[in-house]
Design a protein around this motif. Sequence first.
Motif, PDB file in Angstrom:
ATOM      1  N   VAL A  38     -51.768 -61.679 112.759  1.00 39.64           N
ATOM      2  CA  VAL A  38     -51.158 -61.796 111.433  1.00 39.64           C
ATOM      3  C   VAL A  38     -51.224 -60.465 110.702  1.00 39.64           C
ATOM      4  N   ARG A  39     -50.366 -60.334 109.714  1.00 35.55           N
ATOM      5  CA  ARG A  39     -50.378 -59.146 108.885  1.00 35.55           C
ATOM      6  C   ARG A  39     -51.552 -59.178 107.911  1.00 35.55           C
ATOM      7  N   VAL A  40     -51.976 -58.000 107.506  1.00 37.27           N
ATOM      8  CA  VAL A  40     -53.086 -57.904 106.549  1.00 37.27           C
ATOM      9  C   VAL A  40     -52.721 -58.579 105.238  1.00 37.27           C
ATOM     10  N   LYS A  41     -51.478 -58.449 104.801  1.00 39.96           N
ATOM     11  CA  LYS A  41     -51.055 -59.013 103.515  1.00 39.96           C
ATOM     12  C   LYS A  41     -51.102 -60.538 103.512  1.00 39.96           C
ATOM     13  N   ASP A  42     -51.153 -61.174 104.702  1.00 39.47           N
ATOM     14  CA  ASP A  42     -51.206 -62.634 104.769  1.00 39.47           C
ATOM     15  C   ASP A  42     -52.631 -63.175 104.708  1.00 39.47           C
ATOM     16  N   VAL A  43     -53.624 -62.321 104.906  1.00 38.98           N
ATOM     17  CA  VAL A  43     -55.016 -62.785 104.901  1.00 38.98           C
ATOM     18  C   VAL A  43     -55.871 -62.051 103.883  1.00 38.98           C
ATOM     19  N   ALA A  44     -55.286 -61.079 103.181  1.00 40.31           N
ATOM     20  CA  ALA A  44     -56.074 -60.294 102.227  1.00 40.31           C
ATOM     21  C   ALA A  44     -55.184 -59.857 101.073  1.00 40.31           C
ATOM     22  N   TYR A  45     -55.822 -59.335 100.031  1.00 41.64           N
ATOM     23  CA  TYR A  45     -55.088 -58.819  98.879  1.00 41.64           C
ATOM     24  C   TYR A  45     -55.806 -57.591  98.332  1.00 41.64           C
ATOM     25  N   ILE A  46     -55.077 -56.796  97.559  1.00 41.33           N
ATOM     26  CA  ILE A  46     -55.645 -55.603  96.954  1.00 41.33           C
ATOM     27  C   ILE A  46     -56.416 -55.998  95.703  1.00 41.33           C
ATOM     28  N   GLN A  47     -57.668 -55.568  95.624  1.00 38.41           N
ATOM     29  CA  GLN A  47     -58.490 -55.918  94.465  1.00 38.41           C
ATOM     30  C   GLN A  47     -57.861 -55.375  93.178  1.00 38.41           C
ATOM     31  N   ILE A 191     -49.745 -56.830  81.048  1.00 43.52           N
ATOM     32  CA  ILE A 191     -51.177 -56.787  81.348  1.00 43.52           C
ATOM     33  C   ILE A 191     -51.424 -55.647  82.310  1.00 43.52           C
ATOM     34  N   GLN A 192     -52.245 -54.703  81.905  1.00 44.88           N
ATOM     35  CA  GLN A 192     -52.492 -53.528  82.718  1.00 44.88           C
ATOM     36  C   GLN A 192     -53.253 -53.902  83.984  1.00 44.88           C
ATOM     37  N   ALA A 193     -52.761 -53.445  85.128  1.00 46.44           N
ATOM     38  CA  ALA A 193     -53.422 -53.675  86.413  1.00 46.44           C
ATOM     39  C   ALA A 193     -53.537 -52.351  87.136  1.00 46.44           C
ATOM     40  N   SER A 194     -54.667 -52.135  87.799  1.00 45.78           N
ATOM     41  CA  SER A 194     -54.924 -50.871  88.478  1.00 45.78           C
ATOM     42  C   SER A 194     -55.187 -51.118  89.953  1.00 45.78           C
ATOM     43  N   ILE A 195     -54.645 -50.240  90.802  1.00 41.52           N
ATOM     44  CA  ILE A 195     -54.877 -50.308  92.240  1.00 41.52           C
ATOM     45  C   ILE A 195     -56.018 -49.393  92.640  1.00 41.52           C
ATOM     46  N   LEU A 196     -55.960 -48.147  92.155  1.00 39.76           N
ATOM     47  CA  LEU A 196     -56.995 -47.173  92.469  1.00 39.76           C
ATOM     48  C   LEU A 196     -58.132 -47.239  91.462  1.00 39.76           C
ATOM     49  N   TYR A 197     -59.354 -47.244  91.966  1.00 40.54           N
ATOM     50  CA  TYR A 197     -60.543 -47.142  91.135  1.00 40.54           C
ATOM     51  C   TYR A 197     -61.216 -45.825  91.507  1.00 40.54           C
ATOM     52  N   GLY A 198     -60.949 -44.786  90.698  1.00 45.25           N
ATOM     53  CA  GLY A 198     -61.369 -43.456  91.094  1.00 45.25           C
ATOM     54  C   GLY A 198     -60.420 -42.951  92.164  1.00 45.25           C
ATOM     55  N   LYS A 199     -60.968 -42.672  93.350  1.00 45.15           N
ATOM     56  CA  LYS A 199     -60.153 -42.230  94.477  1.00 45.15           C
ATOM     57  C   LYS A 199     -60.086 -43.279  95.584  1.00 45.15           C
ATOM     58  N   SER A 200     -60.521 -44.491  95.326  1.00 47.51           N
ATOM     59  CA  SER A 200     -60.567 -45.514  96.372  1.00 47.51           C
ATOM     60  C   SER A 200     -59.920 -46.807  95.892  1.00 47.51           C
ATOM     61  N   LEU A 201     -59.595 -47.652  96.852  1.00 53.85           N
ATOM     62  CA  LEU A 201     -59.123 -49.000  96.568  1.00 53.85           C
ATOM     63  C   LEU A 201     -59.822 -49.958  97.523  1.00 53.85           C
ATOM     64  N   SER A 202     -59.772 -51.242  97.209  1.00 57.14           N
ATOM     65  CA  SER A 202     -60.479 -52.243  98.012  1.00 57.14           C
ATOM     66  C   SER A 202     -59.523 -53.336  98.445  1.00 57.14           C
ATOM     67  N   VAL A 203     -59.648 -53.742  99.692  1.00 55.24           N
ATOM     68  CA  VAL A 203     -58.904 -54.869 100.244  1.00 55.24           C
ATOM     69  C   VAL A 203     -59.879 -56.034 100.373  1.00 55.24           C
ATOM     70  N   VAL A 204     -59.502 -57.204  99.832  1.00 52.36           N
ATOM     71  CA  VAL A 204     -60.381 -58.367  99.795  1.00 52.36           C
ATOM     72  C   VAL A 204     -59.812 -59.449 100.707  1.00 52.36           C
ATOM     73  N   LEU A 205     -60.625 -59.941 101.631  1.00 50.24           N
ATOM     74  CA  LEU A 205     -60.209 -61.024 102.522  1.00 50.24           C
ATOM     75  C   LEU A 205     -60.258 -62.349 101.766  1.00 50.24           C
ATOM     76  N   ARG A 206     -59.235 -63.168 101.954  1.00 44.86           N
ATOM     77  CA  ARG A 206     -59.215 -64.478 101.306  1.00 44.86           C
ATOM     78  C   ARG A 206     -60.245 -65.424 101.908  1.00 44.86           C
ATOM     79  N   ASP A 207     -60.520 -65.275 103.206  1.00 44.73           N
ATOM     80  CA  ASP A 207     -61.567 -66.046 103.879  1.00 44.73           C
ATOM     81  C   ASP A 207     -62.585 -65.058 104.423  1.00 44.73           C
TER      82      ASP A 207
END
Length: 381
Positions: A38-47, A191-207
Amino acid sequence: MKINLRRMNTIFKYLALSFFSVLVLLLVTSDKSAQAVVRVKDVAYIQGVRDNQLYGYGLVTGLQGTGDSQIFKITRQMAVNIFQKMGVLISDSDFFSKNVAAVMITANIPAFARPGDKLDIIISSIGDSKSLEGGVLLQTALQGADNEVYAVAQGPLSIGGYNVEGQSQSTRKNISTTAYISNGAIVEKEIQASILYGKSLSVVLRDPDFTTANRLVDAINNLYPNSSKAVDSAVVNIIPPSDFQSEDTIVRFVANIEELYIKPDSIARVIINERTGTIVAGENVRIATVAVAHGNLSITISEKPEVSQPNALSSGETKKVQRTDIQISEEEKKLIVLQEGVTISDVARALNVLGVTPRDLISIFQAIKRAGALHAELVIM
């Protein structure tokens, strides 16, 4: 011995073509096997990229006598406040109408929603209104948890049902005190939303799963070496390369990550819903060697009263005599031996030989778990 060069050349071309065909077939097969993951986008999301909940309360008008009764003072007070804002001087005691109902409005606003975007909203009755059929929601502000207004809702209601009653009978389809308006709210504030926190981003698994998180890290590092690491079983932290650190390129980087393919891992688990007799088992469920026999004992007792009639010209009396019939039957079932390491499909195939029903299967799974032969988590709902 003469060698036909033209013929040999033809043979070599045929062998080369055959080899190429086999290579293409292997590549296609390999590609199809890759499609099984499966694709990453189907099992995880960007924090940080998530929906937010909005709510508000308002008035629905235009009801055909099915609104709130006079004992519900909130409705009258809200109506009076609206009239006074429009310059109509009216008191609480002067307002009598059953065509108005107080309602709550809820909605979800997605990340990166811009002013002017439309939202779907759900309306639910607060008071004792019998039906919202035919009603129109007056303009209502929708606010978030920070009490800031982010959208405004208004429009005719759609309930998808009805509630009709008479003097001695009533009929209803669906719930008529809850309604829905497609695109019924307009976003007024982003509503302000941010992808980068500093120089990094996080991918969160749904399970969350450690194995899946490790596979995700390997997939990302194969594309961008030494750019990611797993923080725990749910979060993978990524530092994008310098070429993707700007706002113009971070979207492309996230898209590349979401399009990666991984094979998520899962815990062997059997889900049982005793109320409905539903059983769902994962493919990793294994069973140790165990013998299963299943049978039903059925006892039927029936009372059949009979009439005892005396002979002609006798001095006897006609009486009712009880006759009891008892029948005992026990189904004969075979003893099935389930070998160690069998899959859940093998178990289902073997238990079908016993002719068990889903509810019988629930008891069998519970007994196998109690015997310590079910190598899976048993969840009973």
